[in-house]
Motif scaffolding. Structure first.
Motif, PDB file in Angstrom:
ATOM      1  N   LYS A  29       0.857  -1.182   0.000  1.00  0.00           N
ATOM      2  CA  LYS A  29       0.000   0.000   0.000  1.00  0.00           C
ATOM      3  C   LYS A  29       0.896   1.236   0.000  1.00  0.00           C
ATOM      4  O   LYS A  29       2.038   1.181   0.486  1.00  0.00           O
ATOM      5  N   PRO A  30       0.413   2.361  -0.523  1.00  0.00           N
ATOM      6  CA  PRO A  30       1.261   3.562  -0.621  1.00  0.00           C
ATOM      7  C   PRO A  30       1.937   3.951   0.680  1.00  0.00           C
ATOM      8  O   PRO A  30       3.117   4.297   0.700  1.00  0.00           O
ATOM      9  N   GLU A  31       1.214   3.870   1.789  1.00  0.00           N
ATOM     10  CA  GLU A  31       1.788   4.325   3.057  1.00  0.00           C
ATOM     11  C   GLU A  31       2.853   3.383   3.616  1.00  0.00           C
ATOM     12  O   GLU A  31       3.515   3.719   4.601  1.00  0.00           O
ATOM     13  N   HIS A  32       3.062   2.232   2.981  1.00  0.00           N
ATOM     14  CA  HIS A  32       4.081   1.284   3.438  1.00  0.00           C
ATOM     15  C   HIS A  32       5.277   1.211   2.493  1.00  0.00           C
ATOM     16  O   HIS A  32       6.238   0.494   2.783  1.00  0.00           O
ATOM     17  N   LYS A  33       5.228   1.947   1.399  1.00  0.00           N
ATOM     18  CA  LYS A  33       6.334   1.931   0.436  1.00  0.00           C
ATOM     19  C   LYS A  33       7.545   2.679   0.989  1.00  0.00           C
ATOM     20  O   LYS A  33       7.391   3.634   1.755  1.00  0.00           O
ATOM     21  N   SER A  34       8.725   2.271   0.577  1.00  0.00           N
ATOM     22  CA  SER A  34       9.943   2.883   1.122  1.00  0.00           C
ATOM     23  C   SER A  34      10.037   4.362   0.777  1.00  0.00           C
ATOM     24  O   SER A  34      10.459   5.169   1.610  1.00  0.00           O
ATOM     25  N   TRP A  35       9.646   4.755  -0.442  1.00  0.00           N
ATOM     26  CA  TRP A  35       9.738   6.171  -0.793  1.00  0.00           C
ATOM     27  C   TRP A  35       8.820   7.026   0.090  1.00  0.00           C
ATOM     28  O   TRP A  35       9.162   8.153   0.442  1.00  0.00           O
ATOM     29  N   TYR A  36       7.662   6.471   0.459  1.00  0.00           N
ATOM     30  CA  TYR A  36       6.751   7.215   1.326  1.00  0.00           C
ATOM     31  C   TYR A  36       7.334   7.348   2.729  1.00  0.00           C
ATOM     32  O   TYR A  36       7.242   8.417   3.358  1.00  0.00           O
ATOM     33  N   LEU A  37       7.952   6.288   3.221  1.00  0.00           N
ATOM     34  CA  LEU A  37       8.569   6.335   4.547  1.00  0.00           C
ATOM     35  C   LEU A  37       9.749   7.310   4.565  1.00  0.00           C
ATOM     36  O   LEU A  37       9.975   7.995   5.565  1.00  0.00           O
ATOM     37  N   VAL A  38      10.485   7.367   3.456  1.00  0.00           N
ATOM     38  CA  VAL A  38      11.565   8.353   3.338  1.00  0.00           C
ATOM     39  C   VAL A  38      10.986   9.762   3.362  1.00  0.00           C
ATOM     40  O   VAL A  38      11.516  10.663   4.025  1.00  0.00           O
ATOM     41  N   LYS A  39       9.903   9.961   2.660  1.00  0.00           N
ATOM     42  CA  LYS A  39       9.238  11.272   2.646  1.00  0.00           C
ATOM     43  C   LYS A  39       8.845  11.692   4.059  1.00  0.00           C
ATOM     44  O   LYS A  39       9.105  12.828   4.482  1.00  0.00           O
ATOM     45  N   MET A  40       8.214  10.774   4.804  1.00  0.00           N
ATOM     46  CA  MET A  40       7.798  11.083   6.175  1.00  0.00           C
ATOM     47  C   MET A  40       9.009  11.399   7.061  1.00  0.00           C
ATOM     48  O   MET A  40       8.966  12.302   7.890  1.00  0.00           O
ATOM     49  N   TRP A  41      10.083  10.659   6.876  1.00  0.00           N
ATOM     50  CA  TRP A  41      11.307  10.884   7.656  1.00  0.00           C
ATOM     51  C   TRP A  41      11.880  12.266   7.366  1.00  0.00           C
ATOM     52  O   TRP A  41      12.278  12.995   8.285  1.00  0.00           O
ATOM     53  N   LEU A  42      11.914  12.641   6.109  1.00  0.00           N
ATOM     54  CA  LEU A  42      12.442  13.948   5.725  1.00  0.00           C
ATOM     55  C   LEU A  42      11.604  15.082   6.300  1.00  0.00           C
ATOM     56  O   LEU A  42      12.144  16.074   6.798  1.00  0.00           O
ATOM     57  N   GLU A  43      10.296  14.946   6.199  1.00  0.00           N
ATOM     58  CA  GLU A  43       9.429  16.007   6.714  1.00  0.00           C
ATOM     59  C   GLU A  43       9.598  16.171   8.221  1.00  0.00           C
ATOM     60  O   GLU A  43       9.605  17.301   8.739  1.00  0.00           O
ATOM     61  N   LYS A  44       9.751  15.059   8.924  1.00  0.00           N
ATOM     62  CA  LYS A  44       9.938  15.125  10.361  1.00  0.00           C
ATOM     63  C   LYS A  44      11.281  15.755  10.718  1.00  0.00           C
ATOM     64  O   LYS A  44      11.376  16.567  11.649  1.00  0.00           O
ATOM     65  N   LYS A  45      12.325  15.391   9.980  1.00  0.00           N
ATOM     66  CA  LYS A  45      13.672  15.864  10.298  1.00  0.00           C
ATOM     67  C   LYS A  45      13.893  17.322   9.913  1.00  0.00           C
ATOM     68  O   LYS A  45      14.609  18.056  10.596  1.00  0.00           O
ATOM     69  N   THR A  46      13.295  17.743   8.807  1.00  0.00           N
ATOM     70  CA  THR A  46      13.571  19.090   8.301  1.00  0.00           C
ATOM     71  C   THR A  46      12.480  20.097   8.629  1.00  0.00           C
ATOM     72  O   THR A  46      12.714  21.312   8.578  1.00  0.00           O
ATOM     73  N   GLY A  47      11.267  19.610   8.920  1.00  0.00           N
ATOM     74  CA  GLY A  47      10.166  20.529   9.122  1.00  0.00           C
ATOM     75  C   GLY A  47       9.659  21.115   7.821  1.00  0.00           C
ATOM     76  O   GLY A  47       8.822  22.018   7.828  1.00  0.00           O
ATOM     77  N   GLN A  48      10.136  20.581   6.691  1.00  0.00           N
ATOM     78  CA  GLN A  48       9.705  21.065   5.377  1.00  0.00           C
ATOM     79  C   GLN A  48       8.770  20.056   4.725  1.00  0.00           C
ATOM     80  O   GLN A  48       8.880  18.842   4.938  1.00  0.00           O
ATOM     81  N   LYS A  49       7.879  20.556   3.917  1.00  0.00           N
ATOM     82  CA  LYS A  49       6.994  19.691   3.152  1.00  0.00           C
ATOM     83  C   LYS A  49       7.804  19.026   2.043  1.00  0.00           C
ATOM     84  O   LYS A  49       8.635  19.667   1.401  1.00  0.00           O
ATOM     85  N   VAL A  50       7.580  17.742   1.821  1.00  0.00           N
ATOM     86  CA  VAL A  50       8.237  17.015   0.736  1.00  0.00           C
ATOM     87  C   VAL A  50       7.204  16.736  -0.353  1.00  0.00           C
ATOM     88  O   VAL A  50       6.152  16.149  -0.089  1.00  0.00           O
ATOM     89  N   ILE A  51       7.497  17.178  -1.545  1.00  0.00           N
ATOM     90  CA  ILE A  51       6.629  16.931  -2.697  1.00  0.00           C
ATOM     91  C   ILE A  51       7.296  15.873  -3.561  1.00  0.00           C
ATOM     92  O   ILE A  51       8.385  16.093  -4.095  1.00  0.00           O
ATOM     93  N   GLU A  52       6.643  14.727  -3.669  1.00  0.00           N
ATOM     94  CA  GLU A  52       7.233  13.629  -4.420  1.00  0.00           C
ATOM     95  C   GLU A  52       6.637  13.517  -5.819  1.00  0.00           C
ATOM     96  O   GLU A  52       5.490  13.891  -6.044  1.00  0.00           O
ATOM     97  N   ARG A  53       7.443  13.020  -6.724  1.00  0.00           N
ATOM     98  CA  ARG A  53       6.950  12.625  -8.041  1.00  0.00           C
ATOM     99  C   ARG A  53       7.432  11.200  -8.282  1.00  0.00           C
ATOM    100  O   ARG A  53       8.637  10.936  -8.247  1.00  0.00           O
ATOM    101  N   ILE A  54       6.487  10.277  -8.523  1.00  0.00           N
ATOM    102  CA  ILE A  54       6.813   8.869  -8.658  1.00  0.00           C
ATOM    103  C   ILE A  54       6.723   8.466 -10.130  1.00  0.00           C
ATOM    104  O   ILE A  54       5.639   8.481 -10.716  1.00  0.00           O
ATOM    105  N   GLU A  55       7.854   8.134 -10.707  1.00  0.00           N
ATOM    106  CA  GLU A  55       7.891   7.619 -12.070  1.00  0.00           C
ATOM    107  C   GLU A  55       8.174   6.114 -12.086  1.00  0.00           C
ATOM    108  O   GLU A  55       7.978   5.456 -13.100  1.00  0.00           O
ATOM    109  N   ALA A  56       8.660   5.568 -10.979  1.00  0.00           N
ATOM    110  CA  ALA A  56       9.009   4.149 -10.898  1.00  0.00           C
ATOM    111  C   ALA A  56       7.774   3.280 -11.113  1.00  0.00           C
ATOM    112  O   ALA A  56       6.662   3.669 -10.763  1.00  0.00           O
TER     113      ALA A  56
END
Length: 378
Positions: free
Chosen positions: A58-85
């Motif tokens: 499911k989307p919320e369990h994919k590694s790229w999504y978990l990386v996104k959540m980690w980045l937002e927590k660490k930086t306090g910035q919104k992460v905008i992803e584009r998935i081509e994979a």
């Protein structure tokens, strides 16, 4: 001196990382205060095959999504992803003829190729300098899992890996760092499918007979034990050789551009994590009592379903893509049904939720020390 917005963003994040390290060394009175958010978001681009797409998850369990959540927590910035994979993607190949217009990326199609994924991304961004992070995986489909597991000698595995994961990957990585001049690129590795910890029972043997050729016309009929031994040896060789060759592609790319723009995320994958192993980190079969009973009653003719999270949606898409066509020949029908079967079971052997966490950790470990290293724009 005036700075462009992308340069301000890189300067801010680099400064923030320095402050983060300093705060870890000198604790403050309130460690729970989150970083102050900035106006500019972090743009993350995800390219590659089923590994970074997150086959079966499911989307919320994919590694790229978990990386996104980690980045937002660490930086306090919104992460905008584009998935081509997407599942089945190859790096390039003029022989790949599948229709690229498939809604469900769980369906394993060679196109869009990774090079075409880059094309699509470049058309989508007004300025490629906006991209701060590129995650990429690739070359496994170029080699082909069936080819790997059926290789008669480990030297054949080495040769295939060198050919498909060598120069093609170097060319792709060099294009990425040139196309996205402000981005840190992280290339992820692969893992061994089978190991000595894999359960060698009739279910795994049936899988080998159904999906892998394992029999060569000019050799004796292999026993189940011989088949299993080949699967283990070739899996280990693939893991070691692909890691070595992909890491070399990263090294050569960085040397070519004169900066450490690309990092290789090796996936530590012990034998217990392999397919059908006690602590498997890969999708396998649904071995519920009901399913196992149906398997026994059918004398092995009814295959067990996979145990991934999106099996139903993928099956529906596979049925649509591989629907019968008017005036099919017997050979075309046979080929279509084989393709549909592989499509339905495409999640087998891919990282499950625990496997996705392994990829996430490998990526975030790099991001902790290397994220958005300031790179001079050409």
């Amino acid at each position: 001196m005036r700075y462009r917005k992308s340069e301000k963003l890189r300067f801010f994040v680099a400064t923030w990382l320095v402050l983060l390290v300093a705060s870890a060394a000198y604790p403050q009175s309130d460690q729970n205060v989150p970083p102050r958010p900035t106006r500019d978001p972090i743009h993350m681009l995800v390219l590659g095959d089923s590994i970074l797409w997150g086959q079966g998850l499911k989307p919320e369990h994919k590694s790229w999504y978990l990386v996104k959540m980690w980045l937002e927590k660490k930086t306090g910035q919104k992460v905008i992803e584009r998935i081509e994979a997407h599942s089945g993607a190859v790096i390039w190949g003029s022989s790949v003829t599948e229709n690229p217009a498939v809604d469900n990326r769980e369906v394993n199609m060679g196109r869009p190729t990774l090079q075409e994924e880059v094309d699509n991304a470049l058309r989508s961004y007004p300025d490629p300098r906006l991209i701060s992070l590129v995650l990429v995986s690739g070359c496994g489909n170029d080699v082909g899992v069936q080819n790997l597991l059926n290789a008669e000698r480990t030297s054949d595995v080495d040769e295939m890996t060198e050919t498909k994961c060598g120069k093609p990957m170097e060319d792709l990585l060099e294009r990425l760092v040139r196309s996205f001049p402000a981005a840190q690129v992280i290339l992820t590795g692969y893992y061994p499918f089978f190991s000595e910890k894999t359960r060698n029972d009739f279910v795994v043997n049936a899988l080998a007979r159904r999906f892998f050729k394992t029999q060569q016309a000019d050799t004796h009929k292999m026993t189940s034990k011989e088949v299993f031994e080949r699967l283990k040896i070739n899996s280990k060789q693939w893991y070691e050789t692909s890691n070595r060759r992909l890491a070399e592609a990263v090294r050569k790319t960085n040397a070519q551009v004169g900066a450490e723009r690309v990092m290789f995320a090796k996936i530590d994958f012990p034998a217990d994590y392999s397919f059908a192993a006690p602590k498997s980190h890969l999708w396998g079969f649904n071995r519920s009592p009901f399913r196992m009973m149906a398997l026994f009653l059918s004398f092995g003719k009814v295959l067990l379903p996979t145990n991934d999270e999106v099996r139903s949606q993928r099956t529906a898409s596979c049925n649509e893509v591989y629907a019968a066509k008017p005036n099919e020949t017997i050979e075309q029908t046979k080929e279509r049904k084989a393709g549909r079967l592989l499509c339905r079971y495409a999640a087998l052997g891919h990282p499950n939720r625990r496997g996705a966490l392994l990829y996430t950790q490998a990526i975030t470990n790099i991001l902790s020390s290397k994220f958005l290293v300031a790179t001079p724009a050409p």
